[in-house]
Design an enzyme around this catalytic site. Structure first.
Site, PDB file in Angstrom:
ATOM      1  N   ASP A   1       0.850  -1.189   0.000  1.00  0.00           N
ATOM      2  CA  ASP A   1       0.000   0.000   0.000  1.00  0.00           C
ATOM      3  C   ASP A   1       0.889   1.243   0.000  1.00  0.00           C
ATOM      4  OD1 ASP A   1      -2.969   0.928   0.576  1.00  0.00           O
ATOM      5  OD2 ASP A   1      -1.641   2.172   1.823  1.00  0.00           O
TER       6      ASP A   1
ATOM      7  N   HIS B   1      -5.036  14.564  -8.965  1.00  0.00           N
ATOM      8  CA  HIS B   1      -5.093  13.157  -9.360  1.00  0.00           C
ATOM      9  C   HIS B   1      -4.092  12.835 -10.471  1.00  0.00           C
ATOM     10  CE1 HIS B   1      -8.545  11.879  -6.940  1.00  0.00           C
ATOM     11  NE2 HIS B   1      -9.027  13.098  -7.131  1.00  0.00           N
TER      12      HIS B   1
ATOM     13  N   ASP C   1      -1.662   9.703 -10.318  1.00  0.00           N
ATOM     14  CA  ASP C   1      -1.516   8.674 -11.360  1.00  0.00           C
ATOM     15  C   ASP C   1      -0.046   8.461 -11.700  1.00  0.00           C
ATOM     16  OD1 ASP C   1      -4.236   8.401 -11.421  1.00  0.00           O
ATOM     17  OD2 ASP C   1      -4.538   9.574 -13.248  1.00  0.00           O
TER      18      ASP C   1
ATOM     19  N   GLU D   1      -4.589   2.393  -4.563  1.00  0.00           N
ATOM     20  CA  GLU D   1      -3.146   2.499  -4.379  1.00  0.00           C
ATOM     21  C   GLU D   1      -2.559   1.220  -3.783  1.00  0.00           C
ATOM     22  OE1 GLU D   1      -4.980   4.090  -0.532  1.00  0.00           O
ATOM     23  OE2 GLU D   1      -5.476   3.959  -2.658  1.00  0.00           O
TER      24      GLU D   1
ATOM     25  N   ASN E   1      -3.036  12.990  -3.645  1.00  0.00           N
ATOM     26  CA  ASN E   1      -4.108  13.412  -4.560  1.00  0.00           C
ATOM     27  C   ASN E   1      -4.696  14.754  -4.134  1.00  0.00           C
ATOM     28  OD1 ASN E   1      -4.076  11.346  -6.450  1.00  0.00           O
ATOM     29  ND2 ASN E   1      -5.440  10.023  -5.259  1.00  0.00           N
TER      30      ASN E   1
END
Length: 375
Positions: free
Chosen positions: A248, A261, A265, A291, A256
């Site tokens: 994780d 975002h 990404d 994630e 974010n």
């Protein structure tokens, strides 16, 4: 094509050519039987010894062809089937046989088309027409010679035979040309069909890749990973174990929220590239959702698997994104080992519990279920 495949193909080709050669030899036997009947009925204009000499020449020529096929030397030639050579030899021998006949010539004219049939589906139209022309002019030469030496018994019948043979051979040439054009069209359609099939197979592979791959990271998606992992577990033996980890990315929601975002990404893509570079060929990593990622390392032990996950964690911590500064990139890893007869869902649950411990104890670390067991 590999050498073994080439040998198999050549062996199959030679088998087919020998079968066709056997059919040609059988035809020669039938012609010899007809010649024996003509000899018995005294239809030859030459002695029996001359007919026997022709028979010997025929046998020698066919033995020569058989030697080429058996030795495989025909494969070195431009036409391994030797179709044109066999047809020309057959036409030549038939023309000599007809020249020896007197009243029985008309009965043997039907053998000309029979001989040419062996080349109808193999020879190009130009070559086939050349063979028919040689057969026709050979028969014409016989009749011209008879007329020259005044030995022609019935010029009318001879003229009719020449015209009939010319008409039949001309029709055969047209039919052979038509058949060759049909074969060419069928070949083109077959090649076009093969091209379409290759295109469809390529599209199917692309669809399979799309169905198995996460669009953003290029890694396997969760469904495909579960399918691969289940297959890997089925092949486990008592002395082998696989490493299974849930990974994780720490504080990803904050990335974010702070950077947007698009940057998030890029962080996911950066992790995918780093993880792939740190793993061995055969190791399986996939995006598990959001994630979170899942990793399976086949044929490993606790120490090696811990070292692998630590290598990924440290490499990701040193990541720098071009054009944007994201500080303190880190990840947490929950690890477990999967042994024979282990259940995949239970193993994932163990890895998830270890991941929860890693996040609860400060993140940016690798925690294993075996450490918990030892504790």
């Amino acid at each position: 094509m590999t050498s073994s495949n080439r040998r198999v193909t050549q062996k199959t080709l030679q088998s087919l050519l020998l079968k066709r050669f056997g059919m040609a030899v059988a035809t020669y036997f039938m012609i010899a039987a007809l010649a024996a009947v003509a000899l018995y009925q005294e239809l030859f204009a030459v002695s029996a010894s001359a007919v026997l000499v022709l028979l010997c020449i025929t046998v020698v020529s066919q033995l020569a062809f058989l030697g080429l096929f058996v030795s495989g030397r025909n494969l070195r030639l431009g036409d391994p089937s030797l179709t044109e050579a066999q047809v020309l030899v057959g036409l030549g021998l038939l023309t000599i046989l007809i020249a020896m006949l007197d009243k029985g010539r008309g009965s043997f004219l039907v053998i000309y088309p029979l001989t040419l049939l062996f080349g109808m589906f193999q020879l190009p139209p130009r070559v086939f027409f050349r063979c028919t022309a040689l057969a026709f002019f050979g028969f014409v030469a016989i009749n011209l010679y008879d007329a020259y030496v005044f030995s022609m018994s019935d010029p009318g019948i001879a003229t009719l035979q020449v015209c009939s043979l010319g008409l039949v051979l001309f029709w055969l040439s047209l039919f052979a040309s038509y058949m060759q054009s049909m074969r060419q069209r069928m070949r083109q359609r077959r090649l076009a069909l093969q091209a379409h099939q290759e295109t469809l197979r390529g599209m199917m592979r692309q669809l399979e890749d799309l169905a198995a791959t996460d669009e953003l990271t290029g890694l396997y998606n969760r469904r495909h990973f579960l399918r691969i992992a289940a297959r890997e577990l089925e092949g486990l033996t008592a002395k082998r174990s696989h490493g299974l980890a849930l990974i994780d990315l720490d504080h990803f929601k904050g990335i974010n929220d702070k950077h947007g975002h698009a940057v998030g990404d890029r962080v996911l893509q950066a992790f995918a590239g780093i993880a792939s570079a740190c793993l061995r060929e055969g190791d399986i990593i996939a995006r598990y959702g959001g994630e979170e990622f899942v990793l399976m390392v086949p044929n490993t032990d606790a120490d090696a698997f811990m070292a692998c996950c630590e290598r990924v964690r440290l490499a990701f911590g040193e990541t720098e994104l071009a054009g944007v500064k994201v500080q303190n990139l880190s990840l947490s890893v929950g690890m477990t080992l999967v042994s024979m007869h282990d259940d995949l869902d239970e193993a994932l649950q163990r890895a998830d519990q270890a991941l929860y411990r890693a996040k609860r104890t400060g993140r940016n670390r690798c925690i294993a279920t075996w450490e918990q067991a030892d504790a």
